[in-house]
Design a protein around this motif. Structure first.
Motif, PDB file in Angstrom:
ATOM      1  N   LEU A  38      -6.194  17.894   5.038  1.00 21.89           N
ATOM      2  CA  LEU A  38      -5.339  16.933   4.348  1.00 21.89           C
ATOM      3  C   LEU A  38      -5.347  15.651   5.184  1.00 21.89           C
ATOM      4  CD1 LEU A  38      -3.441  16.681   1.906  1.00 21.89           C
ATOM      5  CD2 LEU A  38      -1.574  17.324   3.421  1.00 21.89           C
ATOM      6  N   VAL A  39      -5.806  14.567   4.590  1.00 22.75           N
ATOM      7  CA  VAL A  39      -5.961  13.307   5.320  1.00 22.75           C
ATOM      8  C   VAL A  39      -5.099  12.231   4.661  1.00 22.75           C
ATOM      9  CG1 VAL A  39      -7.608  11.544   6.067  1.00 22.75           C
ATOM     10  CG2 VAL A  39      -8.321  13.935   5.945  1.00 22.75           C
ATOM     11  N   PRO A  40      -4.236  11.578   5.443  1.00 22.68           N
ATOM     12  CA  PRO A  40      -3.435  10.494   4.865  1.00 22.68           C
ATOM     13  C   PRO A  40      -4.254   9.205   4.785  1.00 22.68           C
ATOM     14  CG  PRO A  40      -2.818  10.830   7.156  1.00 22.68           C
ATOM     15  CD  PRO A  40      -3.865  11.872   6.819  1.00 22.68           C
ATOM     16  N   VAL A  41      -4.342   8.641   3.588  1.00 26.52           N
ATOM     17  CA  VAL A  41      -4.973   7.346   3.378  1.00 26.52           C
ATOM     18  C   VAL A  41      -3.967   6.510   2.582  1.00 26.52           C
ATOM     19  CG1 VAL A  41      -7.301   8.314   3.443  1.00 26.52           C
ATOM     20  CG2 VAL A  41      -6.161   8.044   1.245  1.00 26.52           C
ATOM     21  N   THR A  42      -4.290   5.243   2.378  1.00 31.93           N
ATOM     22  CA  THR A  42      -3.410   4.408   1.560  1.00 31.93           C
ATOM     23  C   THR A  42      -4.190   3.856   0.376  1.00 31.93           C
ATOM     24  OG1 THR A  42      -3.830   2.258   2.583  1.00 31.93           O
ATOM     25  CG2 THR A  42      -2.169   3.674   3.645  1.00 31.93           C
ATOM     26  N   THR A  43      -3.458   3.384  -0.602  1.00 31.42           N
ATOM     27  CA  THR A  43      -4.079   2.816  -1.790  1.00 31.42           C
ATOM     28  C   THR A  43      -4.915   1.583  -1.457  1.00 31.42           C
ATOM     29  OG1 THR A  43      -2.022   1.611  -2.194  1.00 31.42           O
ATOM     30  CG2 THR A  43      -2.365   3.662  -3.437  1.00 31.42           C
ATOM     31  N   ALA A  44      -4.654   0.943  -0.323  1.00 32.58           N
ATOM     32  CA  ALA A  44      -5.388  -0.260   0.079  1.00 32.58           C
ATOM     33  C   ALA A  44      -6.619   0.050   0.927  1.00 32.58           C
ATOM     34  CB  ALA A  44      -4.466  -1.203   0.839  1.00 32.58           C
ATOM     35  N   ASP A  45      -6.760   1.288   1.408  1.00 33.66           N
ATOM     36  CA  ASP A  45      -7.935   1.653   2.207  1.00 33.66           C
ATOM     37  C   ASP A  45      -9.185   1.559   1.353  1.00 33.66           C
ATOM     38  OD1 ASP A  45      -6.604   2.215   4.588  1.00 33.66           O
ATOM     39  OD2 ASP A  45      -6.394   4.346   4.129  1.00 33.66           O
ATOM     40  N   THR A  46     -10.277   1.086   1.956  1.00 32.85           N
ATOM     41  CA  THR A  46     -11.552   1.106   1.243  1.00 32.85           C
ATOM     42  C   THR A  46     -12.130   2.515   1.333  1.00 32.85           C
ATOM     43  OG1 THR A  46     -12.885   0.553   3.179  1.00 32.85           O
ATOM     44  CG2 THR A  46     -12.042  -1.310   1.835  1.00 32.85           C
ATOM     45  N   ILE A  47     -13.085   2.795   0.484  1.00 32.71           N
ATOM     46  CA  ILE A  47     -13.742   4.101   0.508  1.00 32.71           C
ATOM     47  C   ILE A  47     -14.470   4.290   1.838  1.00 32.71           C
ATOM     48  CG2 ILE A  47     -15.518   5.513  -0.601  1.00 32.71           C
ATOM     49  CD1 ILE A  47     -12.738   5.189  -2.106  1.00 32.71           C
ATOM     50  N   ALA A  48     -15.015   3.217   2.397  1.00 32.94           N
ATOM     51  CA  ALA A  48     -15.644   3.292   3.723  1.00 32.94           C
ATOM     52  C   ALA A  48     -14.616   3.714   4.773  1.00 32.94           C
ATOM     53  CB  ALA A  48     -16.280   1.965   4.093  1.00 32.94           C
ATOM     54  N   GLU A  49     -13.399   3.208   4.672  1.00 37.93           N
ATOM     55  CA  GLU A  49     -12.338   3.597   5.617  1.00 37.93           C
ATOM     56  C   GLU A  49     -11.931   5.047   5.399  1.00 37.93           C
ATOM     57  OE1 GLU A  49     -10.062  -0.625   6.419  1.00 37.93           O
ATOM     58  OE2 GLU A  49      -9.701   0.383   4.503  1.00 37.93           O
ATOM     59  N   VAL A  50     -11.908   5.490   4.155  1.00 41.25           N
ATOM     60  CA  VAL A  50     -11.602   6.898   3.866  1.00 41.25           C
ATOM     61  C   VAL A  50     -12.633   7.793   4.546  1.00 41.25           C
ATOM     62  CG1 VAL A  50     -11.469   8.656   2.054  1.00 41.25           C
ATOM     63  CG2 VAL A  50     -10.396   6.419   1.709  1.00 41.25           C
ATOM     64  N   ALA A  51     -13.904   7.436   4.421  1.00 43.02           N
ATOM     65  CA  ALA A  51     -14.974   8.225   5.045  1.00 43.02           C
ATOM     66  C   ALA A  51     -14.750   8.336   6.550  1.00 43.02           C
ATOM     67  CB  ALA A  51     -16.331   7.602   4.752  1.00 43.02           C
ATOM     68  N   PRO A  83       0.838  -1.207   0.000  1.00 41.07           N
ATOM     69  CA  PRO A  83       0.000   0.000   0.000  1.00 41.07           C
ATOM     70  C   PRO A  83       0.875   1.260   0.000  1.00 41.07           C
ATOM     71  CG  PRO A  83      -0.751  -1.558   1.651  1.00 41.07           C
ATOM     72  CD  PRO A  83       0.560  -2.073   1.133  1.00 41.07           C
ATOM     73  N   GLN A  84       0.454   2.231  -0.770  1.00 41.64           N
ATOM     74  CA  GLN A  84       1.174   3.496  -0.874  1.00 41.64           C
ATOM     75  C   GLN A  84       0.383   4.601  -0.187  1.00 41.64           C
ATOM     76  OE1 GLN A  84       4.297   3.670  -2.461  1.00 41.64           O
ATOM     77  NE2 GLN A  84       3.984   1.456  -2.351  1.00 41.64           N
ATOM     78  N   LEU A  85       1.074   5.531   0.420  1.00 44.43           N
ATOM     79  CA  LEU A  85       0.436   6.674   1.063  1.00 44.43           C
ATOM     80  C   LEU A  85      -0.138   7.599  -0.005  1.00 44.43           C
ATOM     81  CD1 LEU A  85      -0.110   8.220   3.700  1.00 44.43           C
ATOM     82  CD2 LEU A  85       2.062   9.382   3.332  1.00 44.43           C
ATOM     83  N   VAL A  86      -1.373   8.034   0.209  1.00 44.12           N
ATOM     84  CA  VAL A  86      -2.048   8.947  -0.713  1.00 44.12           C
ATOM     85  C   VAL A  86      -2.699  10.048   0.125  1.00 44.12           C
ATOM     86  CG1 VAL A  86      -3.807   9.196  -2.508  1.00 44.12           C
ATOM     87  CG2 VAL A  86      -2.565   7.046  -2.293  1.00 44.12           C
ATOM     88  N   PRO A  87      -2.040  11.185   0.285  1.00 44.17           N
ATOM     89  CA  PRO A  87      -2.687  12.281   1.019  1.00 44.17           C
ATOM     90  C   PRO A  87      -3.788  12.885   0.150  1.00 44.17           C
ATOM     91  CG  PRO A  87      -0.547  12.968   0.190  1.00 44.17           C
ATOM     92  CD  PRO A  87      -0.699  11.522  -0.163  1.00 44.17           C
ATOM     93  N   VAL A  88      -4.994  13.020   0.706  1.00 40.73           N
ATOM     94  CA  VAL A  88      -6.105  13.594  -0.052  1.00 40.73           C
ATOM     95  C   VAL A  88      -6.601  14.859   0.627  1.00 40.73           C
ATOM     96  CG1 VAL A  88      -6.873  11.415  -1.062  1.00 40.73           C
ATOM     97  CG2 VAL A  88      -7.839  12.148   1.109  1.00 40.73           C
ATOM     98  N   ASN A  89      -7.045  15.803  -0.179  1.00 42.73           N
ATOM     99  CA  ASN A  89      -7.734  16.982   0.331  1.00 42.73           C
ATOM    100  C   ASN A  89      -9.180  16.576   0.538  1.00 42.73           C
ATOM    101  OD1 ASN A  89      -5.734  19.163   0.235  1.00 42.73           O
ATOM    102  ND2 ASN A  89      -5.709  18.710  -1.946  1.00 42.73           N
ATOM    103  N   ALA A 148     -13.966  11.664   8.727  1.00 45.43           N
ATOM    104  CA  ALA A 148     -14.915  11.981   9.801  1.00 45.43           C
ATOM    105  C   ALA A 148     -14.225  12.108  11.154  1.00 45.43           C
ATOM    106  CB  ALA A 148     -15.998  10.914   9.859  1.00 45.43           C
ATOM    107  N   TYR A 149     -13.198  11.322  11.372  1.00 40.66           N
ATOM    108  CA  TYR A 149     -12.469  11.352  12.644  1.00 40.66           C
ATOM    109  C   TYR A 149     -12.026  12.769  13.005  1.00 40.66           C
ATOM    110  CZ  TYR A 149      -8.658  10.777  15.965  1.00 40.66           C
ATOM    111  OH  TYR A 149      -7.848  10.903  17.063  1.00 40.66           O
ATOM    112  N   HIS A 150     -11.660  13.549  12.019  1.00 38.26           N
ATOM    113  CA  HIS A 150     -11.124  14.887  12.255  1.00 38.26           C
ATOM    114  C   HIS A 150     -12.186  15.962  12.450  1.00 38.26           C
ATOM    115  CE1 HIS A 150      -7.033  13.574  11.462  1.00 38.26           C
ATOM    116  NE2 HIS A 150      -7.520  12.880  10.453  1.00 38.26           N
ATOM    117  N   VAL A 151     -13.447  15.656  12.154  1.00 34.42           N
ATOM    118  CA  VAL A 151     -14.473  16.701  12.213  1.00 34.42           C
ATOM    119  C   VAL A 151     -15.676  16.367  13.080  1.00 34.42           C
ATOM    120  CG1 VAL A 151     -13.833  17.657   9.974  1.00 34.42           C
ATOM    121  CG2 VAL A 151     -15.611  15.949  10.087  1.00 34.42           C
ATOM    122  N   GLU A 152     -16.081  15.099  13.125  1.00 33.23           N
ATOM    123  CA  GLU A 152     -17.268  14.743  13.915  1.00 33.23           C
ATOM    124  C   GLU A 152     -17.041  15.047  15.389  1.00 33.23           C
ATOM    125  OE1 GLU A 152     -19.721  11.192  11.822  1.00 33.23           O
ATOM    126  OE2 GLU A 152     -17.906  10.581  12.881  1.00 33.23           O
ATOM    127  N   GLY A 153     -18.017  15.722  15.974  1.00 35.00           N
ATOM    128  CA  GLY A 153     -17.915  16.071  17.383  1.00 35.00           C
ATOM    129  C   GLY A 153     -17.017  17.265  17.644  1.00 35.00           C
TER     130      GLY A 153
END
Length: 92
Positions: free
Chosen positions: A28-41, A11-17, A45-50
């Motif tokens: 800017l959220v670091p995700v990987t090429t192996a993360d599912t879209i559900a994991e991206v969500a 898996p490769q690091l993919v920073p997304v806006n 969300a971790y950074h904003v919910e609550g």
């Protein structure tokens, strides 16, 4: 030195806006090429919910390039690249 087949599959690091629906801050959220879209969500969300967005008991959906992504796809399968923009919303 050439890459082995196993190295290419790592898996490769993919920073997304990313922006979460109703939030006013793009992050800017670091995700990987192996993360599912559900994991991206969930990572977005971790950074904003609550914090800046009231958490809702609803599934989350991710949009990229104007299309709603299947939550089972991986980042690589969805064609999301470094610094691409994604939007996360509640599916209500």
């Amino acid at each position: 030195m050439s890459e082995s087949v196993t190295d290419a599959a790592e898996p490769q690091l993919v920073p997304v806006n990313a922006i979460f629906h109703t939030d006013f801050v793009q992050i800017l959220v670091p995700v990987t090429t192996a993360d599912t879209i559900a994991e991206v969500a969930e990572k977005v969300a971790y950074h904003v919910e609550g914090r800046r967005v009231h958490k809702q008991d609803a599934p989350k959906v991710v949009f990229h390039g104007g299309r709603r992504l299947d939550p089972r796809l991986t980042v690589a399968d969805a064609g999301i690249g470094p610094l691409d923009h994604v939007r996360v919303e509640y599916d209500v």
